[in-house]
Design a protein around this motif. Structure first.
Motif, mmCIF file in Angstrom:
data_model
loop_
_atom_site.group_PDB
_atom_site.id
_atom_site.type_symbol
_atom_site.label_atom_id
_atom_site.label_comp_id
_atom_site.label_asym_id
_atom_site.label_seq_id
_atom_site.Cartn_x
_atom_site.Cartn_y
_atom_site.Cartn_z
ATOM 1 N N GLY A 133 6.341 -10.467 6.014
ATOM 2 C CA GLY A 133 5.225 -9.710 6.459
ATOM 3 C C GLY A 133 5.343 -9.125 7.458
ATOM 4 N N PHE A 134 3.601 -8.091 7.587
ATOM 5 C CA PHE A 134 4.195 -6.819 8.981
ATOM 6 C C PHE A 134 4.625 -5.925 9.060
ATOM 7 N N GLN A 135 5.316 -6.032 7.946
ATOM 8 C CA GLN A 135 5.931 -4.858 7.663
ATOM 9 C C GLN A 135 5.884 -3.377 6.343
ATOM 10 N N GLY A 139 0.493 -3.306 12.674
ATOM 11 C CA GLY A 139 -0.555 -2.906 13.774
ATOM 12 C C GLY A 139 -0.299 -4.746 14.337
ATOM 13 N N ARG A 140 -0.411 -5.178 15.284
ATOM 14 C CA ARG A 140 -0.581 -6.934 15.356
ATOM 15 C C ARG A 140 -1.227 -7.552 14.964
ATOM 16 N N GLY A 141 -1.295 -8.569 14.123
ATOM 17 C CA GLY A 141 -2.175 -9.327 13.509
ATOM 18 C C GLY A 141 -1.142 -8.926 12.144
ATOM 19 N N GLY A 142 -0.568 -8.025 11.745
ATOM 20 C CA GLY A 142 -0.604 -7.287 10.954
ATOM 21 C C GLY A 142 -0.392 -8.035 9.519
ATOM 22 N N SER A 143 0.530 -9.412 9.984
ATOM 23 C CA SER A 143 0.760 -10.058 7.889
ATOM 24 C C SER A 143 0.063 -10.497 7.552
ATOM 25 N N ASP A 144 -1.625 -11.229 7.906
ATOM 26 C CA ASP A 144 -2.836 -10.920 6.995
ATOM 27 C C ASP A 144 -2.695 -9.270 6.137
ATOM 28 N N THR A 145 -3.206 -8.893 6.438
ATOM 29 C CA THR A 145 -3.452 -7.227 5.944
ATOM 30 C C THR A 145 -1.864 -7.441 4.704
#
Ligand code: ADP
Ligand code: ASP
Ligand code: MG
Length: 416
Positions: free
Chosen positions: A136-138, A151-157
Motif C-alpha cells: 500500500g501507500f506507494q 500521504g499518511r494513512g495512504g494504504s486505504d487509498t
C-alpha cells in the motif's frame, strides 16, 4: 465467486504472528472461491521510524528521497505476507506500486492516484489462481518514474484505487476496531459502531479527524462507487461464518441508508493552530492580501472569523491552519505587514477542533445551538465556529477536547 480487495493496516501486520493471522483471513476468502488482491501497510511503527530517520538526516530534505525511504515499510510487509501465504499452500505474488504500476501526480509525500493498471492482476487471477499482495501507500510518478507515497494513512487509498481498477465487488478495510464508530472508541468508551455511513458523511468524518479511513480513499470510493467495508482483523478467521454478515461498517451511497439520524458522529482534531491578526485595516482587498499569500504557500486555511470593527477603521481576523504549517503561515503573514497594515499577530497551538456531522442536519434546525449551550454549561469556551450543510465545527482549548467530545456524544444521544 467474487473479486475482493482486503486491506490490512499497521497494527494488523505488526509482527510475523499477526501476518500469519492475516494470511489465514486471506486463505479463508481464497478457499471460498474468491479472487483476492491484498493491500498491506507497513508494520506498526515502521513508517514513523522511517519518517524520523529522514528528519534526523536533515530537517529540510528532498521529498523525492523521503518517498524513497518511507515507501520501504510496505515493501517488507508485502514480501513477508507473500512468503507466509506460499507456506500455507496459497499461490501468491507481491507487487510494489511501481511494478503494477499505480501512477500518481508528482506531489511527493502526498501524491494523488491518477491511474492504476490492474490488467496483469486479473490475468493472473484467471490463469494461475494467484493472490496479489500489494504494497500500500506507494505509487510512481507518471513522467519521472520515481517512487511516490500517498500521504499518511495512504494504504486505504491504495486499496480503494485497486478495487476500482479491478472492478472488485467490495473493498474490505481490516483494522484494529470493528468498524466506524460514532466517535473514536479510544476516546469515547460509549461510542457505538455504525452499520452504514454515507460517503459524504464519511468524507467529513475523515477530513475532520477520524483517521479510520484516509480522506482520499473515501473520495475515490464515492467517485468510482466502491463498496468500502470497515471491519476488524482481530476476529479469528476460523470463527467467521462464510455465509454470515460479519460486524463492520459499510460506506455506501446515501440512498442505501434507511434510518437517517440527525447526528451521525463526532470527530476531533488536535492538529490545529489558531492565528489572530489584530487591528487589521478595515478596507477592501485586505482579506485577499492576507489569504492570497497563504494559498500560494499551499497552506490550507480552515475556520475564518472576522470581527465587526469597533472603531470603524480596524478589525481582528482569526483563522486556523494545520499545526504543522503554523510557522510557515506566520512567516508568510509577517511579509504582508506593509500591505495589510495590522498591529500584531497572536497565535495559539493548544487548540482543538471538535466537529459534529450528520446528513440529517440538512433538514433540522437548531442542532448547533444545542451544542453551544451544553458546552457553556461545562465551562468550555468556544473560540471559533464554522458550519456547512451537514456539519459544524467548534474551536476550543485543547485541554477540553475529551470533555467536549463526550458531552456532545451524550447530547446527541449517541451513547445509547
Ligand atoms: P490502520 O493501521 O488499520 O490503518 P488506523 O490507526 O489508521 O488503523 O485507524 C484506526 C483507528 O482510527 C482506530 O484505532 C481508532 O482509534 C481511530 N478512529 C478515530 N475515529 C474513529 C471512528 N469514528 N471510528 C473508528 N475508529 C476511529
Ligand atoms: N504506512 C503508512 C502510514 O503509516 C500508510 C498506511 O499505513 O496507510 O501512514
Ligand atoms: Mg490507517
Amino acid at each position: 465467486m467474487a473479486r475482493l480487495v482486503m486491506k490490512f493496516g499497521g497494527t494488523s501486520v505488526a509482527d510475523i504472528e499477526r501476518i500469519r493471522n492475516v494470511a489465514r483471513h486471506v486463505k479463508r476468502e481464497v478457499d471460498a472461491g474468491h479472487e483476492v488482491a491484498v493491500v498491506v501497510s507497513a508494520m506498526a511503527g515502521a513508517t514513523d521510524r522511517l519518517v524520523s530517520w529522514c528528519r534526523e538526516a536533515a530537517a529540510l530534505h528532498d521529498a523525492r528521497e523521503y518517498d524513497a525511504v518511507v515507501s520501504s515499510g510496505e515493501q517488507v510487509t508485502a514480501g513477508l505476507l507473500a512468503i507466509v501465504l506460499e507456506g500455507m499452500g496459497v499461490n501468491a505474488r507481491s507487487w510494489q506500486g511501481w511494478q503494477l504500476p499505480i501512477l500518481t501526480s508528482n506531489a511527493h509525500a502526498a501524491a494523488r492516484v491518477l491511474d492504476v493498471n490492474g490488467a496483469e492482476l486479473v490475468k493472473r487471477f484467471k490463469e494461475r489462481h494467484e493472490v496479489a499482495v500489494l504494497a500500500g501507500f506507494q505509487g510512481m510518478h507518471k513522467e519521472t518514474g520515481r517512487i511516490t507515497t500517498l500521504g499518511r494513512g495512504g494504504s486505504d487509498t491504495s486499496a480503494v484505487a485497486i478495487a476500482a481498477a479491478i472492478a472488485a465487488e467490495r473493498c474490505d478495510i481490516y483494522t484494529d476496531v470493528e468498524g466506524v464508530y460514532t466517535s473514536d472508541p479510544r476516546v469515547v468508551p460509549r461510542a457505538q459502531r455504525l452499520e452504514r455511513v454515507a460517503y459524504e458523511e464519511m468524507l467529513e468524518l475523515a477530513s475532520l479527524g477520524a483517521k479510520v479511513l484516509q480522506v482520499r480513499s473515501v473520495e475515490l470510493g464515492m467517485v468510482h462507487n466502491v463498496r468500502i467495508f470497515v471491519r476488524s482483523s482481530f476476529e479469528k478467521p476460523e470463527d467467521i461464518d462464510p455465509h454470515g454478515t460479519p460486524p463492520g461498517t459499510l460506506i455506501c451511497g446515501e440512498e442505501e441508508i434507511v434510518e437517517q439520524q440527525v447526528v451521525t458522529g463526532i470527530a476531533f482534531s488536535k492538529d490545529e493552530a489558531q492565528i489572530s491578526i489584530r487591528r487589521v485595516q478595515d478596507k477592501p482587498g485586505v482579506a485577499a492580501a492576507i489569504f492570497g499569500p497563504l494559498a500560494e504557500a499551499n497552506i490550507n486555511v480552515d475556520m475564518i472569523v472576522q470581527n465587526v470593527s469597533g472603531d470603524g477603521a480596524t478589525t481582528d481576523v482569526t483563522f486556523t491552519v494545520p499545526a504543522s504549517d503554523y510557522e510557515r503561515a506566520t512567516e508568510a503573514l509577517i511579509k504582508t505587514k506593509g500591505q495589510v497594515g495590522y498591529e500584531r499577530i497572536d497565535g495559539a497551538n493548544d487548540v482543538a477542533k471538535v466537529s459534529v456531522i450528520g446528513i440529517g442536519m440538512r433538514s433540522h434546525a437548531g442542532v448547533a445551538a444545542k451544542a453551544f449551550r451544553a458546552l457553556a454549561e461545562k465551562g468550555i469556551n468556544i473560540r471559533a465556529i464554522t458550519t456547512s450543510e451537514i456539519k459544524f465545527s467548534l474551536l476550543i482549548d485543547a485541554n477540553y477536547t475529551e470533555l467536549a467530545v463526550r458531552t456532545l456524544h451524550s447530547l446527541y444521544e449517541l451513547d445509547k
